[in-house]
Every structure is written in C-alpha cells, then in structure tokens.
Scaffold this motif. Structure first.
Motif, PDB file in Angstrom:
ATOM      1  N   TYR A  18      25.247 -34.125 113.305  1.00  0.00           N
ATOM      2  CA  TYR A  18      25.913 -32.898 113.712  1.00  0.00           C
ATOM      3  C   TYR A  18      27.425 -33.047 113.482  1.00  0.00           C
ATOM      4  O   TYR A  18      27.941 -34.164 113.430  1.00  0.00           O
ATOM      5  N   TYR A  19      28.117 -31.897 113.320  1.00  0.00           N
ATOM      6  CA  TYR A  19      29.579 -31.975 113.415  1.00  0.00           C
ATOM      7  C   TYR A  19      29.981 -31.389 114.748  1.00  0.00           C
ATOM      8  O   TYR A  19      29.424 -30.386 115.213  1.00  0.00           O
ATOM      9  N   THR A  20      30.934 -32.029 115.407  1.00  0.00           N
ATOM     10  CA  THR A  20      31.355 -31.608 116.744  1.00  0.00           C
ATOM     11  C   THR A  20      32.568 -30.683 116.702  1.00  0.00           C
ATOM     12  O   THR A  20      32.712 -29.788 117.542  1.00  0.00           O
ATOM     13  N   LYS A  21      33.462 -30.895 115.720  1.00  0.00           N
ATOM     14  CA  LYS A  21      34.614 -29.988 115.601  1.00  0.00           C
ATOM     15  C   LYS A  21      35.252 -30.156 114.234  1.00  0.00           C
ATOM     16  O   LYS A  21      35.019 -31.166 113.538  1.00  0.00           O
ATOM     17  N   ILE A  22      36.060 -29.127 113.880  1.00  0.00           N
ATOM     18  CA  ILE A  22      36.800 -29.162 112.626  1.00  0.00           C
ATOM     19  C   ILE A  22      38.250 -28.833 112.949  1.00  0.00           C
ATOM     20  O   ILE A  22      38.556 -27.824 113.587  1.00  0.00           O
ATOM     21  N   GLU A  23      39.158 -29.706 112.549  1.00  0.00           N
ATOM     22  CA  GLU A  23      40.588 -29.513 112.750  1.00  0.00           C
ATOM     23  C   GLU A  23      41.264 -29.575 111.392  1.00  0.00           C
ATOM     24  O   GLU A  23      41.452 -30.649 110.818  1.00  0.00           O
ATOM     25  N   GLY A  24      41.598 -28.388 110.875  1.00  0.00           N
ATOM     26  CA  GLY A  24      42.173 -28.314 109.543  1.00  0.00           C
ATOM     27  C   GLY A  24      41.135 -28.744 108.519  1.00  0.00           C
ATOM     28  O   GLY A  24      40.044 -28.184 108.423  1.00  0.00           O
ATOM     29  N   ASN A  25      41.499 -29.783 107.771  1.00  0.00           N
ATOM     30  CA  ASN A  25      40.529 -30.307 106.781  1.00  0.00           C
ATOM     31  C   ASN A  25      39.813 -31.548 107.281  1.00  0.00           C
ATOM     32  O   ASN A  25      39.177 -32.260 106.511  1.00  0.00           O
ATOM     33  N   GLU A  26      39.967 -31.826 108.606  1.00  0.00           N
ATOM     34  CA  GLU A  26      39.260 -32.966 109.195  1.00  0.00           C
ATOM     35  C   GLU A  26      38.007 -32.477 109.920  1.00  0.00           C
ATOM     36  O   GLU A  26      38.035 -31.468 110.611  1.00  0.00           O
ATOM     37  N   ILE A  27      36.936 -33.254 109.739  1.00  0.00           N
ATOM     38  CA  ILE A  27      35.674 -32.931 110.391  1.00  0.00           C
ATOM     39  C   ILE A  27      35.213 -34.132 111.206  1.00  0.00           C
ATOM     40  O   ILE A  27      35.372 -35.291 110.788  1.00  0.00           O
ATOM     41  N   PHE A  28      34.712 -33.838 112.391  1.00  0.00           N
ATOM     42  CA  PHE A  28      34.251 -34.889 113.290  1.00  0.00           C
ATOM     43  C   PHE A  28      32.727 -34.785 113.411  1.00  0.00           C
ATOM     44  O   PHE A  28      32.207 -33.703 113.729  1.00  0.00           O
ATOM     45  N   LEU A  29      32.020 -35.915 113.151  1.00  0.00           N
ATOM     46  CA  LEU A  29      30.559 -35.912 113.102  1.00  0.00           C
ATOM     47  C   LEU A  29      29.974 -36.698 114.269  1.00  0.00           C
ATOM     48  O   LEU A  29      30.580 -37.647 114.786  1.00  0.00           O
ATOM     49  N   GLU A  30      28.753 -36.308 114.617  1.00  0.00           N
ATOM     50  CA  GLU A  30      27.991 -37.024 115.640  1.00  0.00           C
ATOM     51  C   GLU A  30      26.605 -37.376 115.071  1.00  0.00           C
ATOM     52  O   GLU A  30      25.888 -36.502 114.554  1.00  0.00           O
ATOM     53  N   LEU A  31      26.273 -38.658 115.128  1.00  0.00           N
ATOM     54  CA  LEU A  31      24.958 -39.150 114.667  1.00  0.00           C
ATOM     55  C   LEU A  31      24.095 -39.382 115.898  1.00  0.00           C
ATOM     56  O   LEU A  31      24.428 -40.220 116.742  1.00  0.00           O
ATOM     57  N   ASN A  32      23.030 -38.597 116.009  1.00  0.00           N
ATOM     58  CA  ASN A  32      22.135 -38.743 117.152  1.00  0.00           C
ATOM     59  C   ASN A  32      20.835 -39.384 116.687  1.00  0.00           C
ATOM     60  O   ASN A  32      20.197 -38.911 115.732  1.00  0.00           O
ATOM     61  N   ILE A  33      20.462 -40.499 117.313  1.00  0.00           N
ATOM     62  CA  ILE A  33      19.234 -41.210 116.926  1.00  0.00           C
ATOM     63  C   ILE A  33      18.367 -41.438 118.154  1.00  0.00           C
ATOM     64  O   ILE A  33      18.877 -41.485 119.283  1.00  0.00           O
ATOM     65  N   LEU A  34      17.081 -41.539 117.910  1.00  0.00           N
ATOM     66  CA  LEU A  34      16.130 -41.852 118.967  1.00  0.00           C
ATOM     67  C   LEU A  34      15.416 -43.152 118.562  1.00  0.00           C
ATOM     68  O   LEU A  34      14.698 -43.197 117.561  1.00  0.00           O
ATOM     69  N   GLU A  35      15.677 -44.219 119.293  1.00  0.00           N
ATOM     70  CA  GLU A  35      15.122 -45.533 118.938  1.00  0.00           C
ATOM     71  C   GLU A  35      13.610 -45.584 119.185  1.00  0.00           C
ATOM     72  O   GLU A  35      13.106 -44.986 120.137  1.00  0.00           O
ATOM     73  N   ARG A  36      12.930 -46.298 118.280  1.00  0.00           N
ATOM     74  CA  ARG A  36      11.509 -46.569 118.508  1.00  0.00           C
ATOM     75  C   ARG A  36      11.391 -47.631 119.597  1.00  0.00           C
ATOM     76  O   ARG A  36      12.231 -48.534 119.694  1.00  0.00           O
ATOM     77  N   PRO A  37      10.346 -47.574 120.397  1.00  0.00           N
ATOM     78  CA  PRO A  37      10.168 -48.604 121.431  1.00  0.00           C
ATOM     79  C   PRO A  37       9.854 -49.962 120.812  1.00  0.00           C
ATOM     80  O   PRO A  37       9.298 -50.051 119.713  1.00  0.00           O
ATOM     81  N   THR A  38      10.180 -51.006 121.511  1.00  0.00           N
ATOM     82  CA  THR A  38       9.956 -52.385 121.062  1.00  0.00           C
ATOM     83  C   THR A  38       8.731 -52.963 121.761  1.00  0.00           C
ATOM     84  O   THR A  38       8.522 -52.738 122.958  1.00  0.00           O
TER      85      THR A  38
END
Length: 889
Positions: free
Chosen positions: A101-121
């Motif tokens: 996902y991107y969380t915000k855009i400031e000018g030509n800068e973009i801030f991303l968020e990587l969301n993961i769901l771990e498999r159980p061990t």
C-alpha cells in the motif's frame, strides 16, 4: 486468553486503518488526480519511506533489505518494481499473504507500507496409528522438522506421501488425516497431528483372464511373479495387491507371450473389482495375436568378429519360434554382468563404445527377418585406474588384486572379476564396491576406472570363558587379517597394531586346569610382492594333563602325567593360469612331535614314549565364489588335498608282521584277563602284557606313516533375489602303506556336532553334522587295557548337505543371514565297512551373525533322524542345539 484478545484488537485496528486509506485513495483519485496521471501507465516517484506491518517473528529491517527497495530511489507506481518485490516474497513460502500500500504522497515522494501475514511455524508432530519406532522415519521422510513453515502444499504432500507409502505395502484403504492447532507456548507456532488408519491389507481373491486361447490361465498366472491370488498354502509370495509390482507384472505377462512367439500380444485393459474391504478381483483382458518365427538374421557393420562367431553367441537359428525376450538377452543381458551376450563379447575385448541394435527388416506371413546392426566404435584402452576409500589398506595391496591396469584393453569381465577379488580380501564391504567409469573419450579410445571402497573391520578378537572338561576354560584369540609385518618396529604404525599390507597374523591362547593350547599363525599372500604366492607359517603347542576323580567326586589334575603335541608347518600356495585363473596349487611341509608321559586316553595303546610325523601336503583348489566371502551369491569352491609321509616301513628292516601278530596275541589275552584280574598271578601277567603292548605300539608308531586324501566341494546357486542354495559334498580317507602297521591313531575323522575343533591339534578332522552331539557319529572300539568303549575316530567318511540361505542384512557393521539345512553323513572304521549310502540324516534351521570385530557367530537347531554310533543308543538323536563360533563360511 488475554494474549488472543490483544491480537484480535490489533487486527481490528489494522483493518479499520486499511479501510480509511482506501477511502482516502478513492477521494484523491475522484478529485482529478487519476485523470492527470494514468495508473495503467504508472507515475514516477521517489521512495520516501517503507514500513513493514504484520510481522510476528521476523525482523523488519531484514524484510526491508530482502525487498531490495531503498529510500530515495526512483520508483514507478504501479510498476515492475512493486510486482517483483511481491513475487519475490511469495516465492519464499514464508508468508500466507503479501500486499503493498502507499500511505501518503508528498510532492514527488511516495511512502509505502508492506503488509505481510506470516505462515505458522511447526512446533511439534504427533503421529497416531503406527508403531513408535516408525514415527521417526515418517518425520524424516516427510521432512517435518521443528521450525518448518506450515503450508498447504506441505500438508498435501505429507498426506499423499503416507497414503502412497502404505498403498505400496498393500494397504489400499489407507487413510491419513492431518490437522494443525495453535501452540500457545510459542509465537505463531502450531502443532501438527497425523492420524494414520492403514486398515487391513487388500488381498487378491482371484485373477481372471479374458481373451487368452494360446496360453492357459495357469501359465499366465505364473508369469505374474509378484501378483498372486490368495491361497492358504502361500507363504513366500504374498497375495497382497501392490500397484507398482502389478504394473511390472503386466510387462512380464506380455514377455510370457513374446517368449512363445506371440510378438503382438498386449494387454487391452485391466481392472480390479472390489469384493469387500479386504479383497479384490483382478480382470485382465489380453489380445494374443499370431505366432511368429525367426527368419534370416544378418549382421551389419561387424569387422572384429565374423558372422559365424556372432551367430554362435546369439544362438538363434532360422525357423525357431520367435522369442523377443531371448533375443534381447542375447544382445545384452542386463540381469547378468558376466552374461554370454553380444554386448559383453565386444565390451570384454576392448570395444566399450560399441552399440548393437536388432532391427526388423521384414515380416512376411509368420516369419520375421532381422538385421543386427553393429557400430563397433574405436578400440578402448584404460588410461587411469584409481581407488578411493581405502583409509587403512595400502594401495599396493589393492592394485595387485585388480585385473584392470592402465594401458590394458577395456574389459567388462576384468572389472567384474576385480570386484570379486577385492570382496574376497575381506578388508572391504563387498556390497559397496563400486567401479565408476570416468572420462570416456570415444575419439581417443580411452577411459578411466575408479573403484570406490568402504573399509570394513579386518581384525577380530576372541575373549571368552566358560566351564567344561572339569573346570573353567579361558580363551584369548587375536586375529589380524590386514597385518603389516614390516612396520612391527614402527611405533607410529600401531593403531592398535601395524595394518595395511594384507598379511595375516593370529595368536590364540586357551587354558584350563586340564589342558593348555598355544598357537601362532602368519601368512603373506604375495611373497616377494610380485606374484600371488602365499606363504604360511604355523607354530603350535598343546598340553593335556591326566585327571582322576577323588573321593569327593571332584577332578584332580596330575601335571606330572600328560600328553603334549608340538608342531610346526610351512607352506606355499600359488595361483595358476591353467585350467583357469581360479585355480591354486599349494604345498606344505609339517612336523609334529607327540610326546606321552604316563598317559593313556584310549585313543593310543601306549602311555609312554613319543611319535614323530613328518608330512608333505599337496593341494589343488578352485575358488570362484563371490562377490563376498561372508555371503557368496554364486560360484563354487573345490578343494582336493593329499597328505603323505615317507613309507618308513619299506626300508626300516623291522618285522612289522611279527609286531602285528604279537599285538593281536597280547590284546586277545588282555581281553581274556579283563581290566580287573582276579588273582595276583593274573594281575602280574596283566601288567606285564600291558607294558609289552605299550612298547610294541610305540615301536609300531614311532615314525608315523600314512596317506590322507580329502575332497570338499561347495556350490552356490542364486535362486531368486538373494536367496542362495549352498550344496556341499565331502569325502575323506586315511590309508596306510603297510597293512601290518595299519591306520595311525592320529589324523582321523570325527563326525557329528558343530564342527569346531576345540583344542585338539593331533591332525584330526572335526566334521560338522548338525543334529547330533559332537563326534557322536565316530566309530567306537574297546580299549584292551581299560576295557572301556572309546571313540578312536574313523578312517573314512563322506557327507552331503543342502543349505538354503537368505540375508537379513549385509551391512559392514554386521552381516546377518538365516538358513535351513538338510545333512547326511557318516564315518567308518575302514574301507571294507564303508557304505556311501549308510548315512545319518538331519535337518534344521539356524542363524549367522558376522561382525568384523568378533568373526562369525551363530546358532543352529538340528534334528537327528537316526541313532548315533554309540552301541547303547536306542533311538534317534532328536533335537540338538549348536553354537557356532568362528567357523568357516
């Protein structure tokens, strides 16, 4: 519960935040941004920041580093960079969900968020429905190790593997259920439970054939080697249904037709009908086709061998019934490394790169013409021959046994023979000797051969104690079959003794209150190091003391009275090339001194004095058994020996005829007087006659003269798999040059029992015949002095046996095989009494264990069907138990 509640609250907060972001994105694009910048085409940004959410066990910085994204780098949204990162993370199979996902855009800068769901061990695995000792194997085979990520494919693969595993064993109804549950003792860990329900093995109730007219049902059923219908008497081949074996047997069924001329025969379809949970019926429909015959068989491309030579090896004549299986074997028999086929003919004579292909050139009516097309290739020579894996054995000990040398023509037969020779050394595990053909170069006509070896123990220790013969018997034996005499003064070579030169050194000490035995043996198999000439040297000393029972019924030992044997022998044995190179001719010279000091044990009619034996032995043997000397699968072993002493009586000038007459007269009178004469005069006469008899007996046997002929043959036949039939025949005869002297009291045959020689070194042969007590089939005679019945040993014997062997394991640490046997044999006083058909019979079962450190150990249970040689025996010998220690293989 509190931890689970916190996790639930966090998940709700995360979902709410995600929905807000999506709403802002929709509003943003609705205000015209999407119109100005096409997401399909992508827009260029500078990555202003990257955050990772959803982590439970992994470090955030580690995941960021793995993505390859760096703050400040140009990035296109959407674009290939984001797709590549998501694909890369999915490929790890560590996460069950990956989203960016991107969380915000400031000018030509973009801030991303990587969301993961771990498999159980995976935390722990519990398996139900199998034996405890099998659980570890299942976990290892399926790789269910602690810490492994639990995926859908892991569960599915484990389930399929176990179901197929048990179906292959005949459990067609096997079911496997796998469930996982959260493990609260760890972070994002789960336990796995595997429940196996094998059920009963599915048996084949009936096999029905359809369409067969040329071959009957019985013939077709016989062709199915591993697929058999249920019979109450079937033990060896089970009637369980195993799909892999069944598919292989369908090919064998087609081969059964091909062997009888039906080239076009095929299986149209096969099905199995479920009768009930534990039984099925097989239905096989065949199409037989017409019967064919061999027509002309022409060879094309051969220059090394003539058509006639190749035809003799092929062994198929025009007009013979077509046999596709036989044709294939005569071209290349994959079941026999030393088979008589065309491929081996070429490969045994240097043509490694040859290829031979039979091609049908015409099929008119019922006759098929063939061309055997041969590409001979370039003659091949060995470039390098190497060995690996010999940590203890020196290279020269191995290379001198190899039949493959650099510069020689390549020969498959020589490689097979080299494997046998290395296995016969006993220094390596015969099952793991592997020749590796390396660097084949068809253009240069060269190839390398490397032999991979696995060292096995070549030293044995015998340390045992027990009670017998009136007291404790202690034994210490050391045997080193890969000894190195030249390093005996090299302290660094003792590990624990000098090893590696292939020599044999054995020392054995045995003692009790009544006897002592010392023996030393040394053998060098390549005397001089250039030719296979074996040198043997043996020294031995035996002392047996007189015993008496005291008033308390205990044995008293008189060490001033006894019987001693001192012996020394030396021999040479050479491998020869004629009639073939399996033959060995041996020569040995031996001397024994038999010394009596007021000792009479019944075998000898004199208790004082000495006898001397100087003998020469000629032996001819042929040994082709192999590949292992412990458990041979094939081959044979024959040995014929003739032992002679000089015929002293021919030139001694003594009147042995008169000595014999005097002995007979004295013996007759002693029997008349009996062992306990009634009057003083008779007692005096008895003592005088006894002394005279001892003097005459000593004079008769002062210099022993005899000849002794022995034959022993063993055949090993591989019946099926590793089931081996050992066939044995033995014969022995002790003769004399002068009838007035008769047979010597030494060198005789004692038949019956376990076949172990114990401490006797008087030249006797102790012959195994299980199901009877030791030496119990040896003829009896009456001692004229003591009046007791005593075993003198036979002068002639014969024996036959059949032994069925099957290995349980042939690992280097221990070789174990089970056996069953039928035996028959007997011993006789002289040739006039000899009857080769008057045999004592037995049968039984046994077990053998060979461990390198202790040699051969075993136990046999044998039943003797006849009575033994004791005149007082009235019934069959019955069941006997025999313990085998260190006996010949």
């Amino acid at each position: 519960m509190e931890k689970q509640a916190n996790n639930s609250i966090k998940q709700t907060q995360y979902t709410t935040r995600l929905y807000l972001k999506l709403l802002l994105l929709l509003l943003f694009t609705a205000n015209g941004f999407a119109q100005e910048t096409s997401f399909e085409d992508g827009k260029d940004y500078i990555l202003g920041g990257l955050s990772v959410t959803g982590l439970q066990s992994y470090n955030e910085q580690t995941v960021k580093t793995y993505t390859g994204l760096r703050v400040g780098q140009p990035i296109t949204i959407p674009g290939d960079e984001i797709s590549a990162v998501i694909k890369k993370l999915w490929s790890l199979e560590l996460f069950s969900n990956v989203e960016m996902y991107y969380t915000k855009i400031e000018g030509n800068e973009i801030f991303l968020e990587l969301n993961i769901l771990e498999r159980p061990t995976l935390s722990n695995v519990t398996v139900y429905g199998v034996k405890k000792r099998k659980v570890e194997d299942i976990i290892n085979d399926t790789d269910l190790k602690k810490g492994k990520k639990i995926t859908e494919s892991l569960i599915a693969n484990t389930k399929n593997y176990l179901q197929n595993k048990y179906k292959k064993q005949g459990f067609l109804n096997a079911q496997v259920q796998i469930v996982t549950a959260s493990d609260t003792t760890g972070t994002n860990t789960e336990n796995m439970v595997i429940n196996v329900k094998k059920g009963d093995k599915v048996k084949i109730r009936n096999i029905v054939f359809d369409g067969n007219e040329k071959l009957g049902d019985k013939r077709l059923q016989k062709s199915l080697k591993n697929t058999k219908k249920k019979k109450f008497y079937r033990f060896w081949k089970k009637s369980k249904f195993i799909e892999a074996d069944y598919k292989e047997d369908l090919s064998s069924l087609v081969d059964a037709y091909a062997e009888r001329g039906y080239r076009d025969a095929r299986v149209l379809n096969d099905t199995f009908v479920k009768v009930d949970e534990n039984n099925i019926d097989l239905r096989i429909k065949v199409e037989e086709g017409d019967k064919y015959y061999f027509g002309d068989i022409n060879f094309v491309g051969n220059s090394v061998y003539t058509d006639r030579q190749l035809s003799q090896i092929l062994g198929i004549r025009k007009g013979a019934t077509y046999n596709g299986v036989l044709l294939k074997k005569r071209i290349a028999d994959d079941t026999k490394p030393d088979g008589q086929d065309l491929t081996n003919l070429y490969q045994n004579n240097g043509y490694l790169f040859s290829s031979i292909n039979p091609v049908e050139v015409s099929a008119v009516n019922d006759t098929i013409d063939f061309e055997i097309r041969i590409i001979e290739g370039k003659e091949t020579f060995l470039d390098h021959v190497t060995v690996v894996g010999n940590d203890k054995t020196n290279d020269h000990v191995i290379f001198r046994e190899l039949r493959t040398r650099p510069g020689q023509k390549y020969s498959k037969d020589n490689i097979v023979r080299s494997i046998r020779e290395l296995g016969q050394l006993g220094f390596f595990d015969a099952e793991q000797i592997a020749p590796d053909i390396q660097n084949p170069d068809p253009n240069a006509g060269t190839v390398d051969v490397q032999y991979s070896l696995v060292e096995s123990g070549s030293s044995q220790i015998e340390l045992q104690g027990g009670f017998g013969g009136g007291g404790f018997i202690g034994t210490l034996g050391l045997s080193f079959s890969n000894f190195s005499l030249k390093n005996i003064f090299n302290g660094e070579a003792y590990k624990p003794v000098p090893m590696g030169d292939g020599q044999t050194f054995a020392l054995r000490l045995q003692a009790s209150r009544t006897f002592r035995v010392y023996s030393l043996n040394f053998s060098e198999p390549w005397l001089g190091g250039k030719k296979p000439v074996r040198f043997n040297l043996s020294l031995s000393r035996t002392q047996q003391f007189a015993t008496n029972f005291n008033n308390q019924g205990r044995i008293d030992v008189d060490r001033d009275r006894g019987f001693a044997i001192t012996g020394v022998s030396a021999g040479l044995a050479k491998r020869v090339q004629w009639p073939d190179d399996f033959f060995t001719i041996s020569h040995s010279l031996a001397y024994q001194l038999y010394d009596f000091n007021d000792f009479n044990n019944g075998l000898f009619n004199f208790g004082n004095g000495s006898s001397n034996s100087l003998s020469y032995t000629l032996g001819i043997s042929r040994s082709s058994q192999g590949p292992s000397r412990i458990f041979p699968l094939s081959g044979s072993n024959f040995e014929l020996t003739a032992k002679f002493t000089p015929p002293y009586s021919w030139f001694s000038g003594k009147d042995f005829k008169q000595i014999k007459t005097d002995i007979n007269d004295i013996t007759t009178r002693l029997f008349e007087l009996g062992p306990t004469p009634g009057t003083i005069e008779e007692q005096i006469e008895f003592n005088e006659l006894s002394n005279e008899l001892e003097r005459l007996e000593e004079e008769r046997f002062k210099l022993l003269e005899f000849y002794k002929i022995k034959f022993k043959g063993d055949w090993y036949t591989n019946l099926v798999d590793k089931l081996v039939l050992r066939t044995n025949a033995e014969f022995g005869f002790l003769g004399s040059y002068n009838n007035d002297i008769g047979a010597v009291p030494f060198e005789r045959f004692f038949v019956g029992g376990d076949g172990l020689g114990n401490f006797t070194l008087d030249g006797r042969d102790v012959v195994q015949l299980r199901g009877y007590e030791n030496s119990s089939l040896t003829p009896f005679s009456i001692n004229p002095i003591t009046g007791n019945q005593e075993r003198d040993g036979g002068t002639i014997y014969n024996k036959f046996s059949l032994e069925l062997r099957y290995p349980l394991t042939l690992k280097p640490s221990a070789s174990i095989y089970a056996l069953s046997f039928l035996e028959a044999g007997n011993a006789f006083n002289n040739f006039s009494e000899y009857n080769p058909f008057e045999l004592k019979r037995s049968a039984g079962v046994g077990l053998r264990i060979f461990m390198p450190a202790f040699g051969l150990l075993g136990i046999d249970f044998g039943y003797g069907f006849d009575r033994d040689a004791n005149p007082n025996s009235t019934g069959p010998s019955g069941w006997q138990t025999h313990f085998i220690i260190g006996q010949q293989f």
